[in-house]
Design a protein around this motif. Structure first.
Motif, PDB file in Angstrom:
ATOM      1  N   TRP A   1       8.727  13.176  -7.772  1.00  0.00           N
ATOM      2  CA  TRP A   1       7.652  13.133  -6.777  1.00  0.00           C
ATOM      3  C   TRP A   1       7.490  14.458  -6.034  1.00  0.00           C
ATOM      4  O   TRP A   1       6.499  14.656  -5.335  1.00  0.00           O
ATOM      5  CB  TRP A   1       7.903  12.007  -5.784  1.00  0.00           C
ATOM      6  CG  TRP A   1       7.737  10.660  -6.426  1.00  0.00           C
ATOM      7  CD1 TRP A   1       8.626  10.015  -7.236  1.00  0.00           C
ATOM      8  CD2 TRP A   1       6.582   9.822  -6.358  1.00  0.00           C
ATOM      9  NE1 TRP A   1       8.106   8.815  -7.672  1.00  0.00           N
ATOM     10  CE2 TRP A   1       6.851   8.666  -7.138  1.00  0.00           C
ATOM     11  CE3 TRP A   1       5.356   9.913  -5.707  1.00  0.00           C
ATOM     12  CZ2 TRP A   1       5.934   7.633  -7.290  1.00  0.00           C
ATOM     13  CZ3 TRP A   1       4.443   8.887  -5.846  1.00  0.00           C
ATOM     14  CH2 TRP A   1       4.738   7.765  -6.631  1.00  0.00           C
TER      15      TRP A   1
ATOM     16  N   ARG B   1       1.093  16.549  -7.269  1.00  0.00           N
ATOM     17  CA  ARG B   1       2.541  16.696  -7.080  1.00  0.00           C
ATOM     18  C   ARG B   1       2.877  18.098  -6.578  1.00  0.00           C
ATOM     19  O   ARG B   1       3.711  18.272  -5.680  1.00  0.00           O
ATOM     20  CB  ARG B   1       3.238  16.408  -8.411  1.00  0.00           C
ATOM     21  CG  ARG B   1       4.737  16.624  -8.400  1.00  0.00           C
ATOM     22  CD  ARG B   1       5.358  16.061  -9.679  1.00  0.00           C
ATOM     23  NE  ARG B   1       6.670  16.658  -9.906  1.00  0.00           N
ATOM     24  CZ  ARG B   1       6.926  17.581 -10.815  1.00  0.00           C
ATOM     25  NH1 ARG B   1       5.966  18.011 -11.616  1.00  0.00           N
ATOM     26  NH2 ARG B   1       8.140  18.068 -10.946  1.00  0.00           N
TER      27      ARG B   1
ATOM     28  N   LEU C   1       0.922   2.917  -5.586  1.00  0.00           N
ATOM     29  CA  LEU C   1       0.141   4.125  -5.838  1.00  0.00           C
ATOM     30  C   LEU C   1      -0.159   4.273  -7.319  1.00  0.00           C
ATOM     31  O   LEU C   1      -1.298   4.586  -7.713  1.00  0.00           O
ATOM     32  CB  LEU C   1       0.910   5.345  -5.329  1.00  0.00           C
ATOM     33  CG  LEU C   1       0.286   6.709  -5.627  1.00  0.00           C
ATOM     34  CD1 LEU C   1      -1.087   6.829  -5.011  1.00  0.00           C
ATOM     35  CD2 LEU C   1       1.198   7.832  -5.125  1.00  0.00           C
ATOM     36  N   MET C   2       0.848   4.042  -8.169  1.00  0.00           N
ATOM     37  CA  MET C   2       0.629   4.134  -9.610  1.00  0.00           C
ATOM     38  C   MET C   2      -0.332   3.047 -10.094  1.00  0.00           C
ATOM     39  O   MET C   2      -1.139   3.261 -11.007  1.00  0.00           O
ATOM     40  CB  MET C   2       1.962   4.052 -10.345  1.00  0.00           C
ATOM     41  CG  MET C   2       2.864   5.263 -10.120  1.00  0.00           C
ATOM     42  SD  MET C   2       2.005   6.806 -10.518  1.00  0.00           S
ATOM     43  CE  MET C   2       3.209   8.025 -10.006  1.00  0.00           C
TER      44      MET C   2
ATOM     45  N   ALA D   1       3.902   8.978  -0.888  1.00  0.00           N
ATOM     46  CA  ALA D   1       5.103   8.172  -1.123  1.00  0.00           C
ATOM     47  C   ALA D   1       5.757   7.738   0.176  1.00  0.00           C
ATOM     48  O   ALA D   1       6.516   6.758   0.204  1.00  0.00           O
ATOM     49  CB  ALA D   1       6.095   8.939  -1.983  1.00  0.00           C
ATOM     50  N   SER D   2       5.484   8.468   1.273  1.00  0.00           N
ATOM     51  CA  SER D   2       6.062   8.103   2.560  1.00  0.00           C
ATOM     52  C   SER D   2       5.148   7.180   3.365  1.00  0.00           C
ATOM     53  O   SER D   2       5.502   6.788   4.481  1.00  0.00           O
ATOM     54  CB  SER D   2       6.349   9.377   3.377  1.00  0.00           C
ATOM     55  OG  SER D   2       5.142  10.075   3.656  1.00  0.00           O
TER      56      SER D   2
ATOM     57  N   PRO E   1       3.607   1.387  -1.344  1.00  0.00           N
ATOM     58  CA  PRO E   1       4.783   1.705  -2.164  1.00  0.00           C
ATOM     59  C   PRO E   1       4.399   2.556  -3.368  1.00  0.00           C
ATOM     60  O   PRO E   1       3.237   2.626  -3.766  1.00  0.00           O
ATOM     61  CB  PRO E   1       5.294   0.326  -2.596  1.00  0.00           C
ATOM     62  CG  PRO E   1       4.116  -0.582  -2.486  1.00  0.00           C
ATOM     63  CD  PRO E   1       3.291  -0.051  -1.347  1.00  0.00           C
ATOM     64  N   ARG E   2       5.406   3.197  -3.937  1.00  0.00           N
ATOM     65  CA  ARG E   2       5.143   4.089  -5.062  1.00  0.00           C
ATOM     66  C   ARG E   2       4.528   3.357  -6.238  1.00  0.00           C
ATOM     67  O   ARG E   2       3.602   3.857  -6.886  1.00  0.00           O
ATOM     68  CB  ARG E   2       6.439   4.794  -5.475  1.00  0.00           C
ATOM     69  CG  ARG E   2       6.946   5.764  -4.420  1.00  0.00           C
ATOM     70  CD  ARG E   2       8.193   6.509  -4.868  1.00  0.00           C
ATOM     71  NE  ARG E   2       8.601   7.493  -3.868  1.00  0.00           N
ATOM     72  CZ  ARG E   2       9.597   8.352  -4.026  1.00  0.00           C
ATOM     73  NH1 ARG E   2      10.307   8.335  -5.149  1.00  0.00           N
ATOM     74  NH2 ARG E   2       9.894   9.219  -3.083  1.00  0.00           N
ATOM     75  N   TRP E   3       5.019   2.158  -6.524  1.00  0.00           N
ATOM     76  CA  TRP E   3       4.428   1.401  -7.641  1.00  0.00           C
ATOM     77  C   TRP E   3       2.990   1.013  -7.312  1.00  0.00           C
ATOM     78  O   TRP E   3       2.147   0.910  -8.207  1.00  0.00           O
ATOM     79  CB  TRP E   3       5.276   0.168  -7.958  1.00  0.00           C
ATOM     80  CG  TRP E   3       5.270  -0.906  -6.898  1.00  0.00           C
ATOM     81  CD1 TRP E   3       6.194  -1.095  -5.917  1.00  0.00           C
ATOM     82  CD2 TRP E   3       4.294  -1.940  -6.735  1.00  0.00           C
ATOM     83  NE1 TRP E   3       5.857  -2.179  -5.134  1.00  0.00           N
ATOM     84  CE2 TRP E   3       4.700  -2.722  -5.624  1.00  0.00           C
ATOM     85  CE3 TRP E   3       3.130  -2.290  -7.418  1.00  0.00           C
ATOM     86  CZ2 TRP E   3       3.967  -3.824  -5.160  1.00  0.00           C
ATOM     87  CZ3 TRP E   3       2.393  -3.380  -6.966  1.00  0.00           C
ATOM     88  CH2 TRP E   3       2.813  -4.139  -5.856  1.00  0.00           C
TER      89      TRP E   3
ATOM     90  N   THR F   1      -2.698  14.466 -11.475  1.00  0.00           N
ATOM     91  CA  THR F   1      -1.432  14.067 -10.871  1.00  0.00           C
ATOM     92  C   THR F   1      -0.473  15.241 -10.766  1.00  0.00           C
ATOM     93  O   THR F   1       0.282  15.367  -9.790  1.00  0.00           O
ATOM     94  CB  THR F   1      -0.787  12.934 -11.685  1.00  0.00           C
ATOM     95  OG1 THR F   1      -1.721  11.855 -11.821  1.00  0.00           O
ATOM     96  CG2 THR F   1       0.464  12.414 -11.000  1.00  0.00           C
TER      97      THR F   1
ATOM     98  N   LEU G   1       1.577  13.776  -3.447  1.00  0.00           N
ATOM     99  CA  LEU G   1       2.342  12.593  -3.852  1.00  0.00           C
ATOM    100  C   LEU G   1       3.504  12.339  -2.903  1.00  0.00           C
ATOM    101  O   LEU G   1       3.826  11.192  -2.588  1.00  0.00           O
ATOM    102  CB  LEU G   1       2.853  12.763  -5.285  1.00  0.00           C
ATOM    103  CG  LEU G   1       1.806  12.785  -6.399  1.00  0.00           C
ATOM    104  CD1 LEU G   1       2.492  12.857  -7.758  1.00  0.00           C
ATOM    105  CD2 LEU G   1       0.897  11.569  -6.341  1.00  0.00           C
ATOM    106  N   LYS G   2       4.149  13.422  -2.452  1.00  0.00           N
ATOM    107  CA  LYS G   2       5.277  13.276  -1.525  1.00  0.00           C
ATOM    108  C   LYS G   2       4.824  12.598  -0.238  1.00  0.00           C
ATOM    109  O   LYS G   2       5.509  11.714   0.296  1.00  0.00           O
ATOM    110  CB  LYS G   2       5.882  14.644  -1.235  1.00  0.00           C
ATOM    111  CG  LYS G   2       7.059  14.615  -0.281  1.00  0.00           C
ATOM    112  CD  LYS G   2       7.570  16.013  -0.021  1.00  0.00           C
ATOM    113  CE  LYS G   2       8.725  16.005   0.985  1.00  0.00           C
ATOM    114  NZ  LYS G   2       9.220  17.378   1.249  1.00  0.00           N
TER     115      LYS G   2
END
Length: 258
Positions: free
Chosen positions: A257, A96, A114-115, A105-106, A110-112, A92, A101-102
């Motif tokens: 991020w 980053r 991805l996690m 994230a777009s 959603p970011r959650w 990770t 990740l950036k």
């Protein structure tokens, strides 16, 4: 796409359903992890070699009984740490750094989400690790006992605790610092976390501190259940739960991020 009255097709843009996106990302994360030679070294080769070496060569005094009965639970705990903490932190951290990740994230994911996909990938990898190490341990004469529900709870909470700490490190440090710190922590906890060296071999003052570490709680809890047939190890579960809550909360708050 939709069909118009004249028989032509018109686009119907939109993201795929969220569960499908998470599943696809989790599958991609798992493939990338399993293709990474360094990650395979951490997650498969090192735990396997340690289990075989210390079970067959009398290097460390593991107490009464077969060495593999003491070592197998600790190596399972080490496998969880190597995947959920060390491997995930390094991967990770470099994602980053390179802007992966950036860009993710777009995306519509959603970011959650991805996690969540990363966590699912960790769980899939751990299942493969546990199967492999269990087969090897049985071949070495392992005789486990105890409640499988307790084992599952320990592994899940241990995964949550180490995932939070790994993501916190990856989201706050530079990639090179994450690489160095994650490997250093791995080595230190391997020696001082009760994985291959019993905690009672350390000074009494150090035992109290080391016993609060997540790797010590996970390895001791697994050992109490699998080696000694104990019931639910509430103390170790409590320690892991605290680490999980603190680690995940801190990762959620401080993760950067970019």
């Amino acid at each position: 796409m939709t069909v118009t009255g004249t028989g032509t097709y018109t686009p119907k843009p939109g993201a795929a359903p969220l569960p499908r996106m998470i599943a696809a990302q989790a599958a991609l994360e798992t493939k990338m992890l399993l293709r990474n030679g360094e990650q395979l070294l951490l997650t498969v080769v090192i735990p396997t070699l340690l289990l075989v070496l210390f079970s067959t060569v009398d290097i460390v005094d593991t107490g009464a009984g077969e060495a593999v009965d003491f070592l197998a639970p600790g190596i399972l705990a080490l496998a969880v740490m190597s995947t959920a903490f060390t491997g995930q932190a390094i991967a990770t951290g470099f994602e980053r750094r390179y802007g992966v990740l950036k860009r993710l994230a777009s995306s519509p994911l959603p970011r959650w989400g991805l996690m969540t996909a990363k966590t699912l990938s960790v769980l899939v990898t751990e299942i493969l690790q546990v199967i492999l190490l269990t087969v090897i341990a049985f071949a070495l004469g392992w005789s486990p006992r105890g409640n499988p529900v307790a084992v599952a709870l320990l592994l899940v909470l241990g995964t949550a605790a180490f995932s939070g700490l790994g993501l916190l490190m990856a989201g706050t440090l530079k990639a090179e610092a994450t690489l160095a710190a994650a490997n250093l922590v791995f080595l230190l906890l391997l020696v001082g976390g009760g994985v291959v060296v019993p905690l009672d071999k350390f000074p009494s003052g150090a035992q109290d501190v080391l016993g609060l570490l997540p790797i010590a709680a996970l390895s001791d809890g697994l050992r109490d259940v699998l080696q000694h047939g104990a019931g639910m190890p509430w103390g170790d579960l409590g320690i892991l739960a605290v680490w999980a809550v603190v680690g995940l909360a801190a990762a959620g708050k401080f993760f950067r991020w970019e």
